[in-house]
Design a protein around this motif. Structure first.
Motif, PDB file in Angstrom:
ATOM      1  N   GLY A  85       0.785  -1.226   0.000  1.00 39.68           N
ATOM      2  CA  GLY A  85       0.000   0.000   0.000  1.00 39.68           C
ATOM      3  C   GLY A  85       0.813   1.270   0.000  1.00 39.68           C
ATOM      4  O   GLY A  85       0.259   2.362  -0.062  1.00 39.68           O
ATOM      5  N   LEU A  86       2.134   1.161   0.051  1.00 46.08           N
ATOM      6  CA  LEU A  86       2.959   2.355   0.258  1.00 46.08           C
ATOM      7  C   LEU A  86       3.644   2.893  -0.986  1.00 46.08           C
ATOM      8  O   LEU A  86       4.164   3.997  -0.966  1.00 46.08           O
ATOM      9  CB  LEU A  86       4.036   2.057   1.318  1.00 46.08           C
ATOM     10  CG  LEU A  86       3.527   1.847   2.748  1.00 46.08           C
ATOM     11  CD1 LEU A  86       4.694   1.503   3.661  1.00 46.08           C
ATOM     12  CD2 LEU A  86       2.831   3.099   3.252  1.00 46.08           C
ATOM     13  N   TRP A  87       3.653   2.134  -2.080  1.00 44.15           N
ATOM     14  CA  TRP A  87       4.508   2.519  -3.206  1.00 44.15           C
ATOM     15  C   TRP A  87       4.068   3.813  -3.885  1.00 44.15           C
ATOM     16  O   TRP A  87       4.900   4.546  -4.422  1.00 44.15           O
ATOM     17  CB  TRP A  87       4.539   1.378  -4.233  1.00 44.15           C
ATOM     18  CG  TRP A  87       3.282   1.267  -5.043  1.00 44.15           C
ATOM     19  CD1 TRP A  87       2.173   0.557  -4.728  1.00 44.15           C
ATOM     20  CD2 TRP A  87       3.009   1.907  -6.288  1.00 44.15           C
ATOM     21  NE1 TRP A  87       1.217   0.709  -5.691  1.00 44.15           N
ATOM     22  CE2 TRP A  87       1.706   1.536  -6.677  1.00 44.15           C
ATOM     23  CE3 TRP A  87       3.732   2.753  -7.134  1.00 44.15           C
ATOM     24  CZ2 TRP A  87       1.112   1.972  -7.841  1.00 44.15           C
ATOM     25  CZ3 TRP A  87       3.137   3.192  -8.303  1.00 44.15           C
ATOM     26  CH2 TRP A  87       1.850   2.805  -8.652  1.00 44.15           C
ATOM     27  N   SER A  88       2.767   4.129  -3.872  1.00 40.96           N
ATOM     28  CA  SER A  88       2.243   5.196  -4.720  1.00 40.96           C
ATOM     29  C   SER A  88       1.768   6.419  -3.951  1.00 40.96           C
ATOM     30  O   SER A  88       1.122   7.291  -4.515  1.00 40.96           O
ATOM     31  CB  SER A  88       1.054   4.655  -5.526  1.00 40.96           C
ATOM     32  OG  SER A  88       0.024   4.227  -4.641  1.00 40.96           O
ATOM     33  N   ILE A  89       2.080   6.500  -2.704  1.00 44.32           N
ATOM     34  CA  ILE A  89       1.434   7.506  -1.859  1.00 44.32           C
ATOM     35  C   ILE A  89       2.107   8.873  -1.971  1.00 44.32           C
ATOM     36  O   ILE A  89       3.269   8.999  -2.347  1.00 44.32           O
ATOM     37  CB  ILE A  89       1.417   7.053  -0.392  1.00 44.32           C
ATOM     38  CG1 ILE A  89       2.834   6.739   0.079  1.00 44.32           C
ATOM     39  CG2 ILE A  89       0.506   5.866  -0.221  1.00 44.32           C
ATOM     40  CD1 ILE A  89       2.923   6.426   1.535  1.00 44.32           C
ATOM     41  N   ASP A  90       1.328   9.895  -1.610  1.00 45.30           N
ATOM     42  CA  ASP A  90       1.836  11.264  -1.586  1.00 45.30           C
ATOM     43  C   ASP A  90       2.124  11.740  -0.163  1.00 45.30           C
ATOM     44  O   ASP A  90       2.832  12.720   0.023  1.00 45.30           O
ATOM     45  CB  ASP A  90       0.811  12.208  -2.226  1.00 45.30           C
ATOM     46  CG  ASP A  90       0.504  11.824  -3.664  1.00 45.30           C
ATOM     47  OD1 ASP A  90       1.455  11.699  -4.447  1.00 45.30           O
ATOM     48  OD2 ASP A  90      -0.679  11.627  -3.989  1.00 45.30           O
ATOM     49  N   LEU A  91       1.543  11.039   0.816  1.00 44.56           N
ATOM     50  CA  LEU A  91       1.724  11.433   2.216  1.00 44.56           C
ATOM     51  C   LEU A  91       1.540  10.208   3.099  1.00 44.56           C
ATOM     52  O   LEU A  91       0.647   9.395   2.853  1.00 44.56           O
ATOM     53  CB  LEU A  91       0.692  12.509   2.590  1.00 44.56           C
ATOM     54  CG  LEU A  91       0.701  13.026   4.035  1.00 44.56           C
ATOM     55  CD1 LEU A  91       1.943  13.877   4.286  1.00 44.56           C
ATOM     56  CD2 LEU A  91      -0.562  13.841   4.332  1.00 44.56           C
ATOM     57  N   VAL A  92       2.386  10.083   4.116  1.00 42.43           N
ATOM     58  CA  VAL A  92       2.244   9.017   5.114  1.00 42.43           C
ATOM     59  C   VAL A  92       1.692   9.644   6.392  1.00 42.43           C
ATOM     60  O   VAL A  92       2.292  10.569   6.951  1.00 42.43           O
ATOM     61  CB  VAL A  92       3.588   8.331   5.414  1.00 42.43           C
ATOM     62  CG1 VAL A  92       3.412   7.297   6.526  1.00 42.43           C
ATOM     63  CG2 VAL A  92       4.155   7.673   4.168  1.00 42.43           C
ATOM     64  N   LEU A  93       0.539   9.141   6.824  1.00 46.27           N
ATOM     65  CA  LEU A  93      -0.018   9.553   8.108  1.00 46.27           C
ATOM     66  C   LEU A  93       0.367   8.476   9.114  1.00 46.27           C
ATOM     67  O   LEU A  93      -0.215   7.391   9.144  1.00 46.27           O
ATOM     68  CB  LEU A  93      -1.541   9.696   8.007  1.00 46.27           C
ATOM     69  CG  LEU A  93      -2.247  10.298   9.223  1.00 46.27           C
ATOM     70  CD1 LEU A  93      -1.777  11.719   9.479  1.00 46.27           C
ATOM     71  CD2 LEU A  93      -3.766  10.273   9.037  1.00 46.27           C
ATOM     72  N   LEU A  94       1.377   8.758   9.893  1.00 44.19           N
ATOM     73  CA  LEU A  94       1.905   7.785  10.859  1.00 44.19           C
ATOM     74  C   LEU A  94       1.112   7.896  12.153  1.00 44.19           C
ATOM     75  O   LEU A  94       1.149   8.922  12.835  1.00 44.19           O
ATOM     76  CB  LEU A  94       3.390   8.041  11.110  1.00 44.19           C
ATOM     77  CG  LEU A  94       4.116   7.010  11.958  1.00 44.19           C
ATOM     78  CD1 LEU A  94       4.150   5.643  11.263  1.00 44.19           C
ATOM     79  CD2 LEU A  94       5.545   7.466  12.262  1.00 44.19           C
TER      80      LEU A  94
END
Length: 622
Positions: A85-94
């Motif tokens: 799920g992480l390859w295409s993201i614009d922002l990580v909400l940790l």
């Protein structure tokens, strides 16, 4: 896949994707529900209280732009689903729960997110209603420090409660602001950055599949995050790594039917021409198979030195794909060769994560520095060039490496880069279709002239390529320049020193006719019986240029074959010797049909003179 009409307030041209990451049971799914009203957990996941696979939701910000949300599993057993799920993201909400604080999988998710993308990190402390204000302040400072240590970002931190709704509206606004600030979502179409435009050109429109299924009345449907351009109904696209061409039948984004969708956004694509069972997670839909190549081996440049990385088996995450691979450490570099057990689609510069086989620990992260096959004798040179690329290397750096490795690049590959900035002070030779490194061309010219200076040297282009271990385009460019300088010419498919008309200057029809004559060998070609009227005109020009020899009124021979037959007839003779027709037939292995025309031609050329039924030798072979 329903067929709803897009809302007029929905800006489908500009959307983004945010991934929620964090430790298991820290409230990611509840937070998404509070923000979007969508429950991403499936019934069995709700029953066990644990997200096991990717979940998806979305909301519109105040400007009407769509923001997609990916809910990734928090438990270490599902780390591979999380990576997908992480390859295409614009922002990580940790996400960090206030009552438990920073946990093992919080750190693991942060490290994997940093390895798989260059997205900005936003820290969200959930369950803020369960602790006091002093604890929240302490946890905010700890989270900022840990993110800075892991990925050198100073993140914004916000405290929320999905249970009470405290700060949920502020969180959505902050997400929108963060995306605009990082240029993932332009504030307006006119504000699309040059970086965004270059990314679309260089990496092209593509979607890594995370799910594939079939819907009655629609057929095969795949879902994933679309990146790097647009996709429209009716487009023909490639399914990689199989390279199968399929057609886009339907498109849907955020539950709305569209005729065209734009990245970055969550998309469902109905495709025609393939069964859904043949599509796997990690397959890639692309318009650009020359960019998103299928490969079983890559060279990865690590973001940070990984001292613990040795030649071993591990798991590799590329896009939404993950699988077993063999890692081969390249000594004294920050590079590692990755040999995959099955082909995968990937592109230059793509982030990759290396994960402990069977575990959840991130071993290393890096970017793909090379995809294409390389000859064994070029490897050490390539490794040196890749290792000294800038930290944040780009397409321009790839072109420079290719130019220094092969000595040549195609002009079409350099169309979107500033060549002067790319190559620096490297001198170039520009042709209509390629750019050649001048130093490589100079070396090739020296080697070619040395080889042709050997006694009776006649060398084909392919032989030069094999002996000099240089790119074929470089060889051809240098030979063309030497031919223009009248230092070499092409005859009978081989290059020789000196001045002369080169066969490669002939029109294609003349070249084909010349090949036909040479293939006929001692049978020759009869102008009246074997040639068309057009070929009859062409062969007269070949005779004028001395590529072929007319033995009599009808029979043509290759000029070099004629010269060889003259040598066969005259070898061992001296001036004024007499040769019978039987002698000529024996020496040339020709029948009387061809031996007599040969003798007549030799007489016209002054080699012999007819004397009764014999031929008197006028000139001998030295």
């Amino acid at each position: 896949m329903t067929s709803q009409v897009a809302s007029p307030d929905c800006d489908c041209h500009h959307s983004s994707v945010v991934a929620l990451a964090g430790h298991v049971d820290h409230g990611k799914t509840a937070l998404i529900h509070a923000m979007t009203g969508i429950m991403t957990a499936r019934k069995f996941e709700q029953e066990c209280g644990m997200t096991q696979n990717l979940g998806f939701a979305h909301f519109q910000d105040d400007s009407g732009r769509q923001i997609g949300i990916i809910d990734v599993p928090g438990h270490e057993r599902y780390i591979r689903n999380m990576v997908a799920g992480l390859w295409s993201i614009d922002l990580v909400l940790l996400v960090v729960a206030a009552n438990e604080g920073w946990m093992t999988m919080t750190q693991a998710h942060l490290e994997v997110a940093s390895a798989m993308s260059h997205a900005k990190i936003l820290v969200c402390i959930t369950k803020s209603d369960l602790v006091d204000k002093h604890r929240l302040i302490e946890l905010e400072e700890e989270c900022m420090q840990r993110v800075m240590d892991a990925c050198e970002q100073l993140p914004n931190v916000i405290c929320v409660s999905a249970h009470t709704g405290d700060n949920i509206t502020e969180l959505k606004a902050l997400i929108s602001d963060e995306l605009i600030e990082s240029a993932a979502v332009p504030a307006s179409p006119q504000q699309e950055t040059q970086h965004d435009q270059n990314h679309k050109r260089h990496y092209g429109c593509h979607l890594y599949v995370d799910r594939s299924f079939s819907i009655s009345g629609i057929g095969t449907v795949v879902t994933g995050s679309l990146v790097g351009g647009s996709l429209a109904v009716g487009d023909s696209v490639y399914l990689m790594p199989s390279q199968q061409v399929v057609k886009v039948r339907n498109l849907q984004t955020y539950n709305q039917h569209q005729d065209e969708v734009f990245g970055t956004s969550r998309v469902a694509v109905g495709v025609k021409g393939v069964n859904y069972k043949l599509i796997q997670r990690g397959d890639c839909i692309t318009k650009h198979p020359q960019i998103h190549q299928a490969t079983c081996e890559i060279i990865l440049r690590l973001n940070l030195p990984a001292k613990q990385l040795r030649n071993c088996q591990l798991e590799v995450a590329i896009g939404s794909w993950n699988g077993i691979a063999q890692a081969i450490n390249i000594t004294d570099t920050s590079l590692v060769r990755i040999k995959l057990k099955s082909a995968v689609s990937c592109y230059f510069g793509q982030p990759v994560a290396l994960i402990q086989q069977g575990g959840s620990r991130l071993i290393a992260g890096g970017r793909i520095a090379w995809i294409e096959p390389v000859a064994r004798w070029q490897r050490r040179r390539l490794y040196g060039l890749l290792d000294i690329m800038p930290e944040h290397f780009s397409i321009a750096d790839q072109l420079k490496v290719r130019l220094q490795l092969d000595g040549v690049i195609a002009r079409q590959h350099a169309a979107d880069v500033n060549m002067a900035e790319t190559v620096g002070n490297l001198a170039l030779i520009e042709t209509e279709s390629h750019v050649v490194l001048a130093s490589v061309a100079a070396h090739a010219e020296l080697e070619i002239m040395m080889l042709l200076s050997e006694p009776a040297a006649a060398i084909t282009t392919a032989e030069f390529e094999s002996r000099l271990k240089l790119n074929l385009i470089v060889i051809e460019t240098v030979l063309h320049r030497l031919k223009q300088q009248q230092k070499v010419y092409l005859t009978c498919g081989t290059w020789v020193l000196g001045q002369g008309v080169s066969e490669d200057d002939l029109c294609s029809a003349s070249q084909n006719l010349l090949s036909k004559i040479r293939h006929a060998e001692r049978a020759g070609l009869s102008a009246s019986k074997q040639l068309t009227s057009t070929e009859a005109k062409l062969i007269k020009n070949l005779a004028r240029l001395k590529y072929v020899t007319l033995l009599d009124d009808q029979i043509y021979y290759d000029a070099q074959l004629y010269e060889q037959l003259v040598r066969d007839v005259l070898t061992g003779t001296k001036q004024l010797d007499l040769l019978s027709m039987a002698d000529i037939k024996d020496r040339t292995q020709l029948s009387r049909k061809y031996a007599i025309p040969l003798a007549n031609r030799m007489e016209r050329d002054g080699w012999v003179k007819r004397q009764d039924n014999h031929r008197l030798v006028l000139k001998s072979i030295q």
